[in-house]
Write a protein that holds these residues in place. Structure first.
Motif, PDB file in Angstrom:
ATOM      1  N   SER A   1      17.628  -9.982  -8.613  1.00  0.00           N
ATOM      2  CA  SER A   1      17.655  -8.976  -9.683  1.00  0.00           C
ATOM      3  C   SER A   1      17.215  -7.611  -9.180  1.00  0.00           C
ATOM      4  CB  SER A   1      16.743  -9.409 -10.830  1.00  0.00           C
ATOM      5  OG  SER A   1      17.210 -10.594 -11.408  1.00  0.00           O
TER       6      SER A   1
ATOM      7  N   TYR B   1      20.919  -0.451 -11.643  1.00  0.00           N
ATOM      8  CA  TYR B   1      20.692  -0.356 -13.080  1.00  0.00           C
ATOM      9  C   TYR B   1      21.109   1.027 -13.555  1.00  0.00           C
ATOM     10  CZ  TYR B   1      18.157  -4.646 -12.411  1.00  0.00           C
ATOM     11  OH  TYR B   1      17.823  -5.931 -12.095  1.00  0.00           O
TER      12      TYR B   1
ATOM     13  N   HIS C   1      17.483   1.707 -19.844  1.00  0.00           N
ATOM     14  CA  HIS C   1      16.407   0.955 -19.212  1.00  0.00           C
ATOM     15  C   HIS C   1      15.433   0.400 -20.248  1.00  0.00           C
ATOM     16  CE1 HIS C   1      17.747   3.477 -15.757  1.00  0.00           C
ATOM     17  NE2 HIS C   1      17.634   2.295 -15.172  1.00  0.00           N
TER      18      HIS C   1
ATOM     19  N   VAL D   1      17.087  -8.504 -18.221  1.00  0.00           N
ATOM     20  CA  VAL D   1      17.210  -7.630 -17.060  1.00  0.00           C
ATOM     21  C   VAL D   1      18.660  -7.580 -16.587  1.00  0.00           C
ATOM     22  CG1 VAL D   1      16.482  -7.303 -14.659  1.00  0.00           C
ATOM     23  CG2 VAL D   1      14.814  -7.964 -16.386  1.00  0.00           C
TER      24      VAL D   1
ATOM     25  N   LEU E   1      20.912  -5.043 -18.292  1.00  0.00           N
ATOM     26  CA  LEU E   1      20.719  -3.633 -17.955  1.00  0.00           C
ATOM     27  C   LEU E   1      21.509  -3.213 -16.713  1.00  0.00           C
ATOM     28  CD1 LEU E   1      16.872  -3.289 -18.481  1.00  0.00           C
ATOM     29  CD2 LEU E   1      18.695  -2.678 -20.069  1.00  0.00           C
ATOM     30  N   SER E   2      21.993  -4.169 -15.964  1.00  0.00           N
ATOM     31  CA  SER E   2      22.672  -3.866 -14.702  1.00  0.00           C
ATOM     32  C   SER E   2      24.143  -3.546 -14.931  1.00  0.00           C
ATOM     33  CB  SER E   2      22.562  -5.061 -13.759  1.00  0.00           C
ATOM     34  OG  SER E   2      23.313  -4.837 -12.606  1.00  0.00           O
TER      35      SER E   2
END
Length: 190
Positions: free
Chosen positions: A125, A130, A134, A146, A149-150
């Motif tokens: 991760s 990203y 955020h 998480v 968000l990428s």
């Protein structure tokens, strides 16, 4: 937290509880305490001080602890189930099979197995880019939060997480069910 601390203190102070099963319960309590200490400070910071931000390294550390300690608890349940299996099915051999050395080796196995297999999740991760917002919508850094968000290709992360989850938690669940099945089968004979 208080109940786990009380249990740890009682087992530590009472010499009659210095037995393998109570050591395993101590390990389980210790894992619960670490698990809670990973989540509670951030939750309190959000509610008391409205501190919603978390750095990426802290988020990845929280991911690692949540992933590894959850699986450590299920692995500890396997060892407790095996302890109960030996106590029920082989009571005369119990003190020779379940020793303090067995518990120490089992605790090391729990930490190493789950720590090594879950370590790649936050590492994979952290290598992602990203570019989206955020902001994680909940108070803990979960894998899926998480990943969302990428803006990179996350299929490798998702596949590794899926395989790890089924390897660790799935095998643990199967072994626990088998242990209790054998316990019930043995009890039915008597």
């Amino acid at each position: 937290m208080g109940a786990n601390a009380t249990l740890l203190t009682t087992i530590c102070m009472e010499t009659s509880l210095h037995q393998p099963l109570y050591y395993l319960l101590s390990l389980l309590s210790l894992l619960d305490i670490v698990f809670c200490l990973t989540i509670i400070p951030k939750v309190l910071a959000i509610f008391w001080f409205d501190l919603r931000s978390i750095s990426f390294p802290a988020c990845f550390l929280q991911m690692f602890i949540l992933n590894s300690f959850l699986t450590m608890e299920s692995c500890t349940f396997i060892i407790i189930a095996y302890d109960r299996y030996v106590a029920i099915c082989k009571p005369l051999q119990y003190s020779f099979i379940i020793t303090d050395l067995f518990v120490a080796r089992a605790a090391i196995f729990v930490v190493v197995r789950n720590g090594l297999l879950t370590m790649p999740i936050p590492i994979l991760s952290s290598r992602l880019r990203y570019c989206a917002g955020h902001i994680i919508k909940n108070c803990i850094c979960t894998n899926t939060s998480v990943f969302k968000l990428s803006c990179d290709y996350i299929n490798l992360n998702q596949r590794y997480q899926f395989v790890t989850c089924w390897t660790l938690l799935g095998s643990d669940l199967i072994l626990i069910v088998l242990s209790y099945f054998f316990n019930l089968e043995n009890c039915a004979k008597y």
